[in-house]
Motif scaffolding. Structure first.
Motif, PDB file in Angstrom:
ATOM      1  N   LEU A  46       0.810  -1.221   0.000  1.00 56.45           N
ATOM      2  CA  LEU A  46       0.000   0.000   0.000  1.00 56.45           C
ATOM      3  C   LEU A  46       0.840   1.266   0.000  1.00 56.45           C
ATOM      4  CD1 LEU A  46      -2.816  -1.002   2.513  1.00 56.45           C
ATOM      5  CD2 LEU A  46      -3.007  -0.806   0.026  1.00 56.45           C
ATOM      6  N   TYR A  47       2.117   1.120   0.282  1.00 62.07           N
ATOM      7  CA  TYR A  47       3.020   2.263   0.289  1.00 62.07           C
ATOM      8  C   TYR A  47       4.429   1.695   0.176  1.00 62.07           C
ATOM      9  CZ  TYR A  47       4.116   7.172   1.174  1.00 62.07           C
ATOM     10  OH  TYR A  47       4.517   8.479   1.042  1.00 62.07           O
ATOM     11  N   ASP A  49       7.224   1.879   1.661  1.00 61.99           N
ATOM     12  CA  ASP A  49       7.927   1.333   2.838  1.00 61.99           C
ATOM     13  C   ASP A  49       7.024   0.479   3.730  1.00 61.99           C
ATOM     14  OD1 ASP A  49       6.411   3.284   4.029  1.00 61.99           O
ATOM     15  OD2 ASP A  49       8.078   4.287   5.047  1.00 61.99           O
ATOM     16  N   MET A  50       5.915   0.019   3.187  1.00 64.43           N
ATOM     17  CA  MET A  50       5.108  -0.983   3.890  1.00 64.43           C
ATOM     18  C   MET A  50       5.468  -2.361   3.344  1.00 64.43           C
ATOM     19  SD  MET A  50       1.256   0.620   4.297  1.00 64.43           S
ATOM     20  CE  MET A  50       0.604  -0.632   5.424  1.00 64.43           C
ATOM     21  N   THR A  59       3.478 -12.642   8.606  1.00 62.69           N
ATOM     22  CA  THR A  59       3.398 -12.036   9.935  1.00 62.69           C
ATOM     23  C   THR A  59       2.109 -12.429  10.652  1.00 62.69           C
ATOM     24  OG1 THR A  59       4.729 -10.189   9.122  1.00 62.69           O
ATOM     25  CG2 THR A  59       3.565  -9.864  11.198  1.00 62.69           C
ATOM     26  N   ARG A 121      10.998  -5.071  18.882  1.00 65.81           N
ATOM     27  CA  ARG A 121      11.848  -4.035  18.274  1.00 65.81           C
ATOM     28  C   ARG A 121      13.059  -3.714  19.152  1.00 65.81           C
ATOM     29  NH1 ARG A 121       7.614  -0.227  14.882  1.00 65.81           N
ATOM     30  NH2 ARG A 121       6.362  -1.959  14.146  1.00 65.81           N
ATOM     31  N   PHE A 143      -4.493  -6.596  12.391  1.00 67.35           N
ATOM     32  CA  PHE A 143      -3.840  -5.561  11.574  1.00 67.35           C
ATOM     33  C   PHE A 143      -3.288  -6.196  10.302  1.00 67.35           C
ATOM     34  CE2 PHE A 143      -0.114  -3.190  10.231  1.00 67.35           C
ATOM     35  CZ  PHE A 143      -0.479  -1.861  10.362  1.00 67.35           C
ATOM     36  N   HIS A 144      -2.588  -7.299  10.427  1.00 67.75           N
ATOM     37  CA  HIS A 144      -1.941  -7.896   9.245  1.00 67.75           C
ATOM     38  C   HIS A 144      -2.933  -8.640   8.355  1.00 67.75           C
ATOM     39  CE1 HIS A 144       2.082  -6.600  10.186  1.00 67.75           C
ATOM     40  NE2 HIS A 144       1.799  -6.838  11.452  1.00 67.75           N
ATOM     41  N   THR A 146      -6.070  -7.823   7.985  1.00 68.08           N
ATOM     42  CA  THR A 146      -6.822  -6.778   7.284  1.00 68.08           C
ATOM     43  C   THR A 146      -5.959  -6.110   6.222  1.00 68.08           C
ATOM     44  OG1 THR A 146      -8.101  -6.347   9.298  1.00 68.08           O
ATOM     45  CG2 THR A 146      -8.182  -4.673   7.572  1.00 68.08           C
ATOM     46  N   THR A 147      -4.688  -5.897   6.515  1.00 68.12           N
ATOM     47  CA  THR A 147      -3.815  -5.261   5.528  1.00 68.12           C
ATOM     48  C   THR A 147      -3.633  -6.156   4.309  1.00 68.12           C
ATOM     49  OG1 THR A 147      -2.720  -4.018   7.282  1.00 68.12           O
ATOM     50  CG2 THR A 147      -1.565  -4.155   5.174  1.00 68.12           C
ATOM     51  N   ALA A 150      -6.667  -5.609   2.391  1.00 67.88           N
ATOM     52  CA  ALA A 150      -6.681  -4.254   1.807  1.00 67.88           C
ATOM     53  C   ALA A 150      -5.765  -4.173   0.590  1.00 67.88           C
ATOM     54  CB  ALA A 150      -6.266  -3.236   2.867  1.00 67.88           C
ATOM     55  N   HIS A 154      -7.280  -3.240  -2.921  1.00 69.51           N
ATOM     56  CA  HIS A 154      -6.683  -2.091  -3.605  1.00 69.51           C
ATOM     57  C   HIS A 154      -6.160  -2.488  -4.989  1.00 69.51           C
ATOM     58  CE1 HIS A 154      -4.525   1.666  -4.110  1.00 69.51           C
ATOM     59  NE2 HIS A 154      -3.387   1.030  -4.254  1.00 69.51           N
TER      60      HIS A 154
END
Lengths: 170, 170
Positions: A46-47, A49-50, A59, A121, A143-144, A146-147, A150, A154
């Motif tokens: 989606l971007y 650096d994603m 993930t 991290r 989150f992952h 759904t991404t 998406a 997209h």
């Protein structure tokens, strides 16, 4: 049935991963029907650096495996991040579900106060089981998943939210 | 503390909505710094037939309000879908959190088998409370919160997953 740590983790992850599998099947079929190189979807993001689709699926499966495994204090299989095709992503989901199915309510129920030590991290973090599941593992997992959805939506794959929700559980 | 229907709903939704508020603050600040018309972000979507950012936030807040309210058998305030600015979205989140804070563990705990009747896309559906929360309300809520994040990330707003996860709850 009383809500429990097992009920809120293993079967929920299995259900969502099964739906993710359906979404990926539709994506693979879409690529075939439209004569799209599958790698155009597998590497879509989606971007710049994603992470791309493949990594989102890796993930999501790891979050389900590792969070449930930690709550159960079970040995967790290592899954190398080598997938490059839709079939390989399906295999990753399948082996994750197979692992989750080995975990029992007896291993996970009562883990609300269990100490979960991990590194996020580069920082050592100590959770109790309940906040670990509700405020870290679950939202991170969704989150992952759904991404991944998406990215495909997209990219023009014809999927809808009910593919993500899956068959209603009454 | 033993996991309960209240613990798995109200405070989880409040936490995620608080994080969504942070994400939207960063988006508004980004628009101001870059001299972007905020409506370019508020109306952004990931695909032409997907809902834009405003609607993602409206739906996420409604899912938190309505699912918790149904489990509690509480009267739920109606929130009209009239927001057009970031400030108005923040107000929507704030009033949703205010409502959630009125709900008590006594109202929601023990609702695992409570019958939840609702209409989904024109079909009458009857859930029991636990599957309603775990397989419908939670994934649906996270779907829209994540999609709001994804729209902003895709639009170049500098946010990261830890904005979505929020302060770690140990």
């Amino acid at each position: 049935m009383t809500l429990s740590m097992y009920q809120a983790s293993v079967p929920v992850f299995i259900h969502a991963l099964t739906n993710l599998s359906t979404v990926l099947q539709k994506a693979a079929a879409h690529a075939e029907a439209k004569k799209i190189d599958p790698s155009a979807l597998l590497g879509a993001r989606l971007y710049p650096d994603m992470h791309p689709l493949v990594r989102q699926v890796q993930t999501a499966t790891d979050l389900a495996k590792n969070s449930s495994g930690r709550l159960a204090e079970a040995d967790r299989p290592a899954h190398e991040d080598t997938e490059q095709t839709f079939d390989e992503l399906q295999a990753r989901i399948a082996k994750t579900i197979t692992f989750l199915q080995t975990l029992t309510p007896a291993q996970i129920d009562g883990s609300e106060e269990k100490t979960i030590n991990m590194t996020i991290r580069g920082h050592d973090v100590s959770f109790r089981g309940q906040p670990y599941l509700l405020y870290f593992a679950q939202p991170n997992f969704y989150f992952h998943v759904t991404t991944a959805y998406a990215i495909l939506r997209h990219s023009g794959v014809e999927i809808g939210k009910m593919d993500f929700i899956g068959p209603l559980q009454n």
